[in-house]
Write a protein that holds these residues in place. Structure first.
Motif, PDB file in Angstrom:
ATOM      1  N   THR A 142      12.088  -7.875   1.603  1.00  0.00           N
ATOM      2  CA  THR A 142      13.183  -7.540   0.695  1.00  0.00           C
ATOM      3  C   THR A 142      13.751  -8.969  -0.093  1.00  0.00           C
ATOM      4  N   VAL A 143      13.384 -10.049   0.508  1.00  0.00           N
ATOM      5  CA  VAL A 143      13.829 -11.119  -0.403  1.00  0.00           C
ATOM      6  C   VAL A 143      13.062 -11.643  -1.381  1.00  0.00           C
ATOM      7  N   GLU A 144      13.483 -12.436  -2.318  1.00  0.00           N
ATOM      8  CA  GLU A 144      12.623 -13.035  -3.598  1.00  0.00           C
ATOM      9  C   GLU A 144      12.056 -11.903  -4.021  1.00  0.00           C
ATOM     10  N   GLY A 145      12.966 -10.791  -4.532  1.00  0.00           N
ATOM     11  CA  GLY A 145      12.293  -9.508  -5.169  1.00  0.00           C
ATOM     12  C   GLY A 145      11.668  -8.439  -4.102  1.00  0.00           C
ATOM     13  N   ALA A 146      12.230  -7.350  -4.063  1.00  0.00           N
ATOM     14  CA  ALA A 146      11.554  -6.573  -3.195  1.00  0.00           C
ATOM     15  C   ALA A 146      10.169  -6.041  -3.510  1.00  0.00           C
ATOM     16  N   ASN A 147       9.683  -5.826  -2.470  1.00  0.00           N
ATOM     17  CA  ASN A 147       7.955  -5.621  -2.572  1.00  0.00           C
ATOM     18  C   ASN A 147       7.562  -4.409  -3.390  1.00  0.00           C
ATOM     19  N   ILE A 148       8.363  -3.396  -3.629  1.00  0.00           N
ATOM     20  CA  ILE A 148       8.121  -2.178  -4.396  1.00  0.00           C
ATOM     21  C   ILE A 148       7.843  -3.024  -5.819  1.00  0.00           C
ATOM     22  N   LEU A 149       8.960  -3.760  -6.263  1.00  0.00           N
ATOM     23  CA  LEU A 149       9.048  -4.292  -7.601  1.00  0.00           C
ATOM     24  C   LEU A 149       8.044  -5.245  -7.698  1.00  0.00           C
ATOM     25  N   THR A 150       7.754  -6.059  -6.872  1.00  0.00           N
ATOM     26  CA  THR A 150       6.764  -6.999  -6.981  1.00  0.00           C
ATOM     27  C   THR A 150       5.476  -6.610  -7.090  1.00  0.00           C
ATOM     28  N   ARG A 151       4.975  -5.437  -6.415  1.00  0.00           N
ATOM     29  CA  ARG A 151       3.815  -4.732  -6.463  1.00  0.00           C
ATOM     30  C   ARG A 151       3.518  -3.923  -7.879  1.00  0.00           C
ATOM     31  N   SER A 152       4.650  -3.314  -8.020  1.00  0.00           N
ATOM     32  CA  SER A 152       4.704  -2.319  -9.160  1.00  0.00           C
ATOM     33  C   SER A 152       4.877  -2.728 -10.627  1.00  0.00           C
ATOM     34  N   LEU A 153       5.483  -3.922 -10.682  1.00  0.00           N
ATOM     35  CA  LEU A 153       5.832  -4.324 -11.843  1.00  0.00           C
ATOM     36  C   LEU A 153       5.397  -5.948 -12.049  1.00  0.00           C
ATOM     37  N   MET A 154       5.363  -6.611 -11.274  1.00  0.00           N
ATOM     38  CA  MET A 154       5.243  -8.047 -11.741  1.00  0.00           C
ATOM     39  C   MET A 154       3.929  -8.396 -11.672  1.00  0.00           C
ATOM     40  N   ILE A 155       3.129  -7.939 -10.545  1.00  0.00           N
ATOM     41  CA  ILE A 155       1.599  -8.744 -10.435  1.00  0.00           C
ATOM     42  C   ILE A 155       0.746  -8.322 -11.756  1.00  0.00           C
ATOM     43  N   PHE A 156       0.795  -6.978 -11.993  1.00  0.00           N
ATOM     44  CA  PHE A 156      -0.266  -6.630 -12.989  1.00  0.00           C
ATOM     45  C   PHE A 156       0.647  -6.905 -14.217  1.00  0.00           C
ATOM     46  N   GLY A 157       2.106  -6.534 -14.311  1.00  0.00           N
ATOM     47  CA  GLY A 157       2.729  -7.051 -15.451  1.00  0.00           C
ATOM     48  C   GLY A 157       2.825  -8.332 -16.001  1.00  0.00           C
ATOM     49  N   GLN A 158       2.863  -9.159 -15.183  1.00  0.00           N
ATOM     50  CA  GLN A 158       2.799 -10.585 -15.667  1.00  0.00           C
ATOM     51  C   GLN A 158       1.203 -10.975 -15.733  1.00  0.00           C
ATOM     52  N   GLY A 159       0.465 -10.471 -14.757  1.00  0.00           N
ATOM     53  CA  GLY A 159      -1.008 -10.909 -14.799  1.00  0.00           C
ATOM     54  C   GLY A 159      -1.564 -10.404 -15.809  1.00  0.00           C
ATOM     55  N   ALA A 160      -1.352  -9.252 -16.359  1.00  0.00           N
ATOM     56  CA  ALA A 160      -2.016  -8.582 -17.456  1.00  0.00           C
ATOM     57  C   ALA A 160      -2.160  -9.557 -18.799  1.00  0.00           C
ATOM     58  N   ILE A 161      -0.809 -10.386 -18.837  1.00  0.00           N
ATOM     59  CA  ILE A 161      -0.419 -10.956 -20.007  1.00  0.00           C
ATOM     60  C   ILE A 161      -0.927 -12.317 -19.996  1.00  0.00           C
ATOM     61  N   ARG A 162      -0.399 -12.927 -18.801  1.00  0.00           N
ATOM     62  CA  ARG A 162      -0.713 -14.336 -18.443  1.00  0.00           C
ATOM     63  C   ARG A 162      -2.135 -14.752 -18.204  1.00  0.00           C
ATOM     64  N   CYS A 163      -2.829 -13.557 -17.494  1.00  0.00           N
ATOM     65  CA  CYS A 163      -4.199 -13.999 -17.154  1.00  0.00           C
ATOM     66  C   CYS A 163      -5.318 -13.482 -18.250  1.00  0.00           C
ATOM     67  N   HIS A 164      -4.777 -12.669 -19.158  1.00  0.00           N
ATOM     68  CA  HIS A 164      -5.716 -12.019 -19.985  1.00  0.00           C
ATOM     69  C   HIS A 164      -6.079 -13.235 -21.129  1.00  0.00           C
ATOM     70  N   PRO A 165      -7.408 -13.360 -21.523  1.00  0.00           N
ATOM     71  CA  PRO A 165      -8.196 -14.491 -22.251  1.00  0.00           C
ATOM     72  C   PRO A 165      -7.366 -14.440 -23.727  1.00  0.00           C
ATOM     73  N   TYR A 166      -6.728 -13.174 -24.149  1.00  0.00           N
ATOM     74  CA  TYR A 166      -6.561 -12.830 -25.606  1.00  0.00           C
ATOM     75  C   TYR A 166      -5.219 -12.349 -25.839  1.00  0.00           C
ATOM     76  N   LEU A 167      -4.544 -11.680 -24.818  1.00  0.00           N
ATOM     77  CA  LEU A 167      -3.381 -10.859 -25.204  1.00  0.00           C
ATOM     78  C   LEU A 167      -2.340 -11.498 -25.413  1.00  0.00           C
ATOM     79  N   ILE A 168      -1.855 -12.489 -24.747  1.00  0.00           N
ATOM     80  CA  ILE A 168      -0.559 -13.166 -25.128  1.00  0.00           C
ATOM     81  C   ILE A 168      -0.714 -14.012 -26.500  1.00  0.00           C
ATOM     82  N   ASP A 169      -1.913 -14.388 -27.002  1.00  0.00           N
ATOM     83  CA  ASP A 169      -2.179 -14.926 -28.409  1.00  0.00           C
ATOM     84  C   ASP A 169      -1.911 -13.646 -29.201  1.00  0.00           C
ATOM     85  N   GLU A 170      -2.494 -12.787 -28.960  1.00  0.00           N
ATOM     86  CA  GLU A 170      -2.153 -11.603 -30.020  1.00  0.00           C
ATOM     87  C   GLU A 170      -0.928 -10.998 -29.981  1.00  0.00           C
ATOM     88  N   MET A 171      -0.152 -11.039 -28.704  1.00  0.00           N
ATOM     89  CA  MET A 171       1.308 -10.630 -28.999  1.00  0.00           C
ATOM     90  C   MET A 171       2.163 -11.599 -29.837  1.00  0.00           C
TER      91      MET A 171
END
Length: 801
Positions: free
Chosen positions: A494-523
């Protein structure tokens, strides 16, 4: 002939899309190839004309912008949901690392091969061999449980040896150790006492120390860092509260800029009202870090047009007037944890961490500093728990017998002990790759993956261990070697963000924008004024189109050919080559599925947490597989290491495949999901879970001395005291190994009826008389039998409570 020409045309177009030459060069190649085909098949003119039309639109700037780029740009501007300040700061904070390569669909394996595993410096190794060993020798988790606190001797050791200042620069009296060293230190402490590890962990993760080092003014550093380094100051950090847990950005705690009296003078300061809960070390802290919303209604900070500054961090003494702390929560483990509250607390504006210039920048500061907690501290607890499960549960499964057989030999038991073995190997591998990434920056997505998957793996493995040892793990007391880890599981989850939140929102939510080669520049281009934004958007969008097309073609090719011709690192060997190629296939599948999700669902994807979680799972499992491959190649070669790595890799990549299949099967546009599934896996599932023979192999290995067991044992504190909870199991196991041949001889002889004595001691004497064992075996066997029985016992008490 016509069919062959069409096939050759499609191959030509696919090859151009796959290798992505410059647009004009690729267009000329397609035109030339199609013209050549018309020489042999005149009917190909019907393909040449639409090809020329499409290529003309793509290559003539005016046509391309009017017919393609501008309509897409306007559509995206209308569809793009507004981004909150906290979301923007979270996305902009931190860096990316190898996880970005995996998301691209085209991992640069030579770059991966160049990543060197982290290693301890001489100074760090000396600290491990001396200070850490001394601290661990003084720890007894049952004593901690009975005290509901660490002993005074342990508290003194933590201060004296500098455990609270591992991240603080040497110039301020700290140790300034690497993330890898911090992880190794915390793991070794956790193998002895999770309570002590959490106590040492907090000042070295999210808290005043790290915030001061990175953002504090020179005056603040001189005031606080020496005391934090030597333990004369104990920090806590108040972030979460009754109405803001995982959604820490929504904290209601408020600081209002105003004038007030401080040390006899009127100064500009903050009037704070806050109610924090679940704050580790709060009951014993001398200095409190706080996160709160900052408002400046009178423009005292210098900007009369700005009232709401957003989240801000400040540092204040725990005994400052109005601050209330000291009571304790009961989190199930006896580390210090409690509330921090304050009403109308006035502090000078200079107590903002970093001074007034950092007002409103607290959320970004916190996001960038979460890496230590997410990537180092919590995974180190999980890694220690997994290693101790491997060592103790494996030994116990060898010692404990049922139905005239070691319990670890039953296939039902091996199904879970094999997972314990592979899981411990995986977590050690993850530790090395993740801490290496942290040495190069603050990769937020990488550390979120580490936190979630390490603590979830800890939950699975410890529960498996409880299943194997049964009542021996349930009954608490000084003999119990597994119970403390089991009771600490909710904390890690539960600490440092509950695991449900980390999995369902953070990993792909941040990953899609931070790791995509074009998306953040398009935004970012969409947020500009239309005229300027369109100019910026056009080259990015065209690159994105090429990226999508290239990945789609390569995905189908890899799916049909098993990625057998895909690139691998130059140092790949016979063991690793095929695994790298499987990662290539899954990487391009993830990239394609992610682009489809982003393009079709857009902002709706934020609410499709089941879909985004599966994409995050696939991304994470590929990173885990990479960590296993890196760890395997850097460790001494052995058949045991191969077996552990093969099981762990099979498990990780099968999980990634299943996540992608579930994503395709549940995509809202069912026809598109089916098409994605066909393109991604045209020949069906490419990977299977670990086979039964591998399960049996690891189930046997976890009970045997082997190089993996030795490597894991080197990173934990493995007591040799036969009266210690862990030492009792370990020393009994080692004694069994020394007498095993004679022990098995006696047991088999009794099973076959070759020994008539019912009393075991008499049976041993009979075995000597019949020449089945030697005289010198007699006393060691008697000792082992007594130790074996003692090892099976649980504690009992006169009265509880």
């Amino acid at each position: 002939m016509m069919l062959l020409s069409i096939v050759l045309y499609l191959v030509l177009v696919a090859a151009v899309l796959m290798y992505r030459p410059p647009l004009l060069v690729g267009s000329l190649l397609v035109i030339a190839g199609t013209l050549l085909l018309t020489v042999f098949e005149s009917g190909m003119w019907w393909l040449l004309l639409p090809t020329l039309a499409v290529l003309a639109i793509l290559n003539v700037p005016e046509w391309r912008r009017r017919l393609l780029v501008a309509p897409v740009y306007e559509l995206l501007r209308k569809a793009m949901p507004p981004m909150s300040d906290t979301e923007r700061e979270a996305l902009e904070a931190g860096t990316t690392w190898w996880e970005k390569d995996l998301f691209s669909g085209r991992p640069d394996w030579e770059r991966f091969a160049a990543i060197r595993p982290p290693r301890l410096t001489e100074r760090e190794q000396s600290f491990m061999d001396n200070e850490v060993e001394q601290l661990c020798s003084r720890l007894n988790e049952w004593d901690v449980q009975e005290r509901q606190d660490l002993s005074p001797e342990v508290w003194e050791s933590l201060r004296k040896f500098g455990f609270f200042g591992l991240i603080i620069p040497e110039s301020f009296g700290g140790r300034d150790f690497s993330p890898y060293a911090q992880s190794r230190i915390m793991s070794k402490i956790a193998s002895r006492s999770l309570t002590a590890a959490v106590t040492a962990m907090v000042p070295n993760s999210l808290g005043p120390g790290e915030l001061l080092v990175k953002y504090g003014t020179e005056e603040q550093k001189q005031r606080w860092l020496p005391g934090l380094a030597d333990g004369s100051e104990l920090p806590c950090f108040g972030l979460t509260g009754p109405e803001a847990g995982s959604d820490a950005g929504a904290i209601p705690d408020l600081g209002v800029v105003c004038k007030g009296e401080f040390e006899g003078s009127e100064v500009i300061g903050l009037r704070l009202n806050f109610h924090k809960r679940w704050i580790t070390l709060a009951p014993v802290a001398t200095v409190v870090g706080l996160a709160f919303q900052l408002r400046d209604p009178d423009g005292l900070l210098g900007d009369p047009d700005k009232v709401d500054y957003g989240i801000t961090c400040a540092l204040l003494p725990a005994d400052h007037p109005g601050v209330e702390a000291g009571r304790r929560h009961n989190p199930g483990a006896p580390f210090m944890n409690g509330p921090v509250m304050g009403r109308d607390v006035f502090i000078p504006v200079d107590w903002i961490i970093g001074g007034p210039a950092m007002a409103g920048k607290g959320w970004r500061m916190l996001i960038e500093c979460l890496g230590a907690g997410r990537g180092v501290s919590l995974p180190s607890l999980a890694t220690a728990s997994a290693a101790m499960c491997y060592l103790t549960v494996g030994a116990y499964a060898r010692i404990r017998r049922q139905f005239n057989l070691e319990v670890g030999k039953f296939e039902g038991v091996q199904e879970v002990t094999a997972e314990i073995a592979a899981g411990a190997y995986t977590l050690e591998a993850m530790r090395e790759l993740v801490t290496r990434g942290l040495e190069e920056g603050t990769p937020a997505v990488l550390t979120a993956m580490a936190k979630y998957h390490a603590t979830e793996r800890m939950r699975v493995l410890v529960n498996h261990g409880m299943d194997v040892v049964g009542g021996r793990g349930i009954q608490l007391g000084p003999r119990n070697f597994l119970g403390p880890a089991y009771h600490s599981l909710p904390v890690a989850i539960t600490v440092e963000g509950a695991n449900i939140l980390t999995r369902s929102l953070m990993i792909f939510g941040q990953g899609a924008i931070r790791c995509h080669p074009y998306l953040i520049d398009e935004m970012e281009s969409l947020a500009l004024e239309p005229d300027e934004g369109l100019d910026v958007f056009e080259p990015i969008f065209m690159g994105h189109l090429g990226h999508i097309a290239s990945n789609a073609v390569r995905l189908l090719w890899y799916g049909l050919g098993g990625a057998l011709l895909s690139p691998v690192p130059g140092n790949a060997n016979d063991f690793s080559r095929r695994w790298y190629q499987r990662i290539n296939h899954l990487s391009v599948a993830l990239a394609t599925c992610a682009d489809v999700a982003l393009g079709v669902l857009g902002g709706e994807l934020k609410r499709r947490e089941l879909l985004s979680a599966r994409l995050g799972d696939a991304h994470s499992q590929m990173l885990i597989a990479c960590s296993i491959l890196k760890y395997h190649v850097t460790q001494p070669a052995s058949s045991a290491a191969d077996a552990h790595a093969a099981y762990a890799l099979q498990q990780a990549l099968y999980s990634a495949q299943q996540a992608l299949l579930a994503y395709c099967d549940n995509f809202p546009r069912r026809w598109l999901g089916l098409l994605l599934r066909i393109i991604s896996f045209p020949l069906g599932r490419a990977l299977l879970p670990p086979a039964d023979n591998l399960v049996r192999q690891l189930g046997d290995l976890i009970m045997e001395p082997n190089p993996v067991r030795e490597a894991l044992a080197a990173h934990v504190y493995l007591s040799k005291d036969p009266e210690d909870a862990v030492g009792r199991v370990e020393t009994t196991y080692q004694l069994l190994l020394s007498v095993d041949e004679a022990w098995q001889t006696v047991l088999h002889a009794r099973d076959k009826g070759e020994l008539e004595a019912e009393d075991f001691d008499a049976a041993l004497r009979e075995a000597v008389d019949k020449g089945l064992i030697r005289e010198q075996d007699l006393e060691p066997l008697r000792e082992y039998d007594a130790r074996r029985f003692d090892c099976l016992l649980t504690d009992h008490f006169e009265q509880l409570g």
